[in-house]
Design a protein around this motif. Structure first.
Motif, PDB file in Angstrom:
ATOM      1  N   ILE A  17     -23.337 -96.547  18.072  1.00 31.66           N
ATOM      2  CA  ILE A  17     -23.235 -96.436  16.516  1.00 31.66           C
ATOM      3  C   ILE A  17     -21.564 -95.735  16.665  1.00 31.66           C
ATOM      4  CG2 ILE A  17     -23.231 -94.715  14.345  1.00 31.66           C
ATOM      5  CD1 ILE A  17     -26.622 -95.850  16.325  1.00 31.66           C
ATOM      6  N   ASP A  18     -20.530 -95.857  15.926  1.00 28.72           N
ATOM      7  CA  ASP A  18     -19.780 -95.190  15.891  1.00 28.72           C
ATOM      8  C   ASP A  18     -19.104 -94.412  14.355  1.00 28.72           C
ATOM      9  OD1 ASP A  18     -17.196 -94.141  16.654  1.00 28.72           O
ATOM     10  OD2 ASP A  18     -17.300 -94.741  18.851  1.00 28.72           O
ATOM     11  N   MET A  19     -18.350 -93.656  14.122  1.00 27.88           N
ATOM     12  CA  MET A  19     -17.768 -93.185  12.829  1.00 27.88           C
ATOM     13  C   MET A  19     -16.376 -93.705  12.448  1.00 27.88           C
ATOM     14  SD  MET A  19     -18.750 -89.676  13.264  1.00 27.88           S
ATOM     15  CE  MET A  19     -17.763 -88.865  11.547  1.00 27.88           C
ATOM     16  N   LEU A  20     -15.843 -94.270  13.640  1.00 26.11           N
ATOM     17  CA  LEU A  20     -14.418 -95.051  13.567  1.00 26.11           C
ATOM     18  C   LEU A  20     -14.452 -96.304  13.221  1.00 26.11           C
ATOM     19  CD1 LEU A  20     -12.252 -93.387  16.733  1.00 26.11           C
ATOM     20  CD2 LEU A  20     -12.237 -92.652  14.194  1.00 26.11           C
ATOM     21  N   PRO A  21     -13.774 -97.054  12.448  1.00 26.05           N
ATOM     22  CA  PRO A  21     -13.134 -98.490  12.213  1.00 26.05           C
ATOM     23  C   PRO A  21     -13.565 -99.222  13.531  1.00 26.05           C
ATOM     24  CG  PRO A  21     -12.040 -97.774  11.042  1.00 26.05           C
ATOM     25  CD  PRO A  21     -12.742 -96.877  11.417  1.00 26.05           C
ATOM     26  N   GLU A  51     -18.628 -97.561  11.739  1.00 22.94           N
ATOM     27  CA  GLU A  51     -18.633 -96.684  10.465  1.00 22.94           C
ATOM     28  C   GLU A  51     -19.531 -95.818  10.339  1.00 22.94           C
ATOM     29  OE1 GLU A  51     -15.217 -97.631   7.577  1.00 22.94           O
ATOM     30  OE2 GLU A  51     -15.147 -99.666   8.913  1.00 22.94           O
ATOM     31  N   SER A  52     -20.487 -95.468  10.408  1.00 21.40           N
ATOM     32  CA  SER A  52     -21.681 -95.220  10.532  1.00 21.40           C
ATOM     33  C   SER A  52     -21.873 -93.836  11.419  1.00 21.40           C
ATOM     34  CB  SER A  52     -22.614 -96.119  10.747  1.00 21.40           C
ATOM     35  OG  SER A  52     -22.662 -97.124   9.867  1.00 21.40           O
ATOM     36  N   LYS A  53     -22.735 -92.946  10.854  1.00 17.71           N
ATOM     37  CA  LYS A  53     -22.634 -91.701  11.327  1.00 17.71           C
ATOM     38  C   LYS A  53     -24.508 -90.961  11.342  1.00 17.71           C
ATOM     39  CE  LYS A  53     -22.402 -88.621   7.585  1.00 17.71           C
ATOM     40  NZ  LYS A  53     -21.227 -87.550   7.527  1.00 17.71           N
ATOM     41  N   MET A  54     -24.712 -90.234  12.880  1.00 15.88           N
ATOM     42  CA  MET A  54     -26.213 -89.726  13.237  1.00 15.88           C
ATOM     43  C   MET A  54     -26.561 -88.792  12.165  1.00 15.88           C
ATOM     44  SD  MET A  54     -28.303 -89.851  16.510  1.00 15.88           S
ATOM     45  CE  MET A  54     -27.569 -88.073  16.727  1.00 15.88           C
ATOM     46  N   GLU A  55     -28.148 -89.558  11.106  1.00 15.44           N
ATOM     47  CA  GLU A  55     -28.146 -87.996  10.087  1.00 15.44           C
ATOM     48  C   GLU A  55     -29.492 -87.832  10.694  1.00 15.44           C
ATOM     49  OE1 GLU A  55     -26.418 -87.548   7.493  1.00 15.44           O
ATOM     50  OE2 GLU A  55     -25.125 -88.943   6.963  1.00 15.44           O
ATOM     51  N   ASN A  56     -29.893 -88.368  11.119  1.00 14.03           N
ATOM     52  CA  ASN A  56     -31.508 -87.623  11.604  1.00 14.03           C
ATOM     53  C   ASN A  56     -32.226 -87.715  12.758  1.00 14.03           C
ATOM     54  OD1 ASN A  56     -33.163 -85.641  11.594  1.00 14.03           O
ATOM     55  ND2 ASN A  56     -34.456 -87.097  10.194  1.00 14.03           N
ATOM     56  N   ASP A  77     -36.014 -95.309  22.156  1.00 13.99           N
ATOM     57  CA  ASP A  77     -37.239 -94.931  22.819  1.00 13.99           C
ATOM     58  C   ASP A  77     -35.683 -93.270  23.444  1.00 13.99           C
ATOM     59  OD1 ASP A  77     -35.772 -96.195  24.910  1.00 13.99           O
ATOM     60  OD2 ASP A  77     -38.130 -97.165  24.787  1.00 13.99           O
ATOM     61  N   THR A  78     -34.588 -93.922  22.889  1.00 15.05           N
ATOM     62  CA  THR A  78     -33.704 -92.596  24.607  1.00 15.05           C
ATOM     63  C   THR A  78     -32.217 -92.895  23.301  1.00 15.05           C
ATOM     64  OG1 THR A  78     -34.794 -94.566  26.426  1.00 15.05           O
ATOM     65  CG2 THR A  78     -32.256 -92.881  26.111  1.00 15.05           C
ATOM     66  N   ILE A  79     -31.991 -91.690  23.224  1.00 22.32           N
ATOM     67  CA  ILE A  79     -30.774 -91.756  22.782  1.00 22.32           C
ATOM     68  C   ILE A  79     -29.804 -90.939  23.639  1.00 22.32           C
ATOM     69  CG2 ILE A  79     -29.240 -90.054  20.424  1.00 22.32           C
ATOM     70  CD1 ILE A  79     -32.756 -90.546  19.737  1.00 22.32           C
ATOM     71  N   VAL A  80     -28.846 -91.633  24.042  1.00 22.81           N
ATOM     72  CA  VAL A  80     -27.206 -90.887  24.308  1.00 22.81           C
ATOM     73  C   VAL A  80     -26.367 -90.516  23.028  1.00 22.81           C
ATOM     74  CG1 VAL A  80     -26.064 -91.149  26.143  1.00 22.81           C
ATOM     75  CG2 VAL A  80     -27.972 -92.093  26.579  1.00 22.81           C
ATOM     76  N   LEU A  81     -25.727 -89.224  23.337  1.00 19.86           N
ATOM     77  CA  LEU A  81     -24.486 -88.460  23.121  1.00 19.86           C
ATOM     78  C   LEU A  81     -24.208 -88.280  23.388  1.00 19.86           C
ATOM     79  CD1 LEU A  81     -26.459 -85.449  20.834  1.00 19.86           C
ATOM     80  CD2 LEU A  81     -25.720 -88.140  19.866  1.00 19.86           C
ATOM     81  N   ALA A  82     -22.510 -89.313  22.570  1.00 17.94           N
ATOM     82  CA  ALA A  82     -21.303 -89.136  23.526  1.00 17.94           C
ATOM     83  C   ALA A  82     -20.580 -88.171  21.961  1.00 17.94           C
ATOM     84  CB  ALA A  82     -20.478 -90.223  23.758  1.00 17.94           C
TER      85      ALA A  82
END
Length: 131
Positions: A17-21, A51-56, A77-82
């Motif tokens: 998921i990325d906030m950028l286009p 063009e999306s972001k993690m909310e929760n 089941d796994t989240i990796v944040l960058a």
């Protein structure tokens, strides 16, 4: 290269998921590296959500919102944040208004998707202009 082969074979990436286009992904980076990385991610069947972001974060997944603020849940089941940064020139502008000298913002506070190479180059140019 062996490290990357092992890394890619050891992990399963479902969604990115990325906030950028899409057309802004990897700007300022090497075209050759981005092409190779995107080809490998495609080979691994990684799905991109732009063009999306993690909310929760919830027990069984994450909630994201798209550009129209429509929220949806993605099981995982796994989240990796960058985490990226947005430029913030407020302090520079505030100092420029208060001081009689020139204030130069460099790096991530001045540009989005900054790279170390670009930040060092900006600092070099700022120092050169002072001298």
């Amino acid at each position: 290269m062996k490290y990357y082969k092992h890394l890619f074979s050891a992990i399963k990436i479902g969604n990115t998921i990325d906030m950028l286009p899409f057309n802004q992904i990897g700007q300022g980076g090497s075209v050759m590296n981005m092409t190779a990385l995107m080809a490998k991610l495609d080979e691994l069947n990684v799905k991109f959500i732009f063009e999306s972001k993690m909310e929760n974060v919830e027990e069984d997944g994450i909630v994201i919102s798209g550009k129209n603020n429509v929220k949806r849940k993605i099981p995982c089941d796994t989240i990796v944040l960058a985490l990226g940064l947005r430029p913030d020139t407020d302090l520079g502008e505030e100092l420029q208004d208060k001081l009689t000298c020139e204030v130069v913002c460099i790096g991530d506070c001045a540009v989005s998707q900054g790279t170390l190479k670009n930040a060092v180059s900006m600092a070099h140019c700022a120092a050169y202009n002072i001298l």
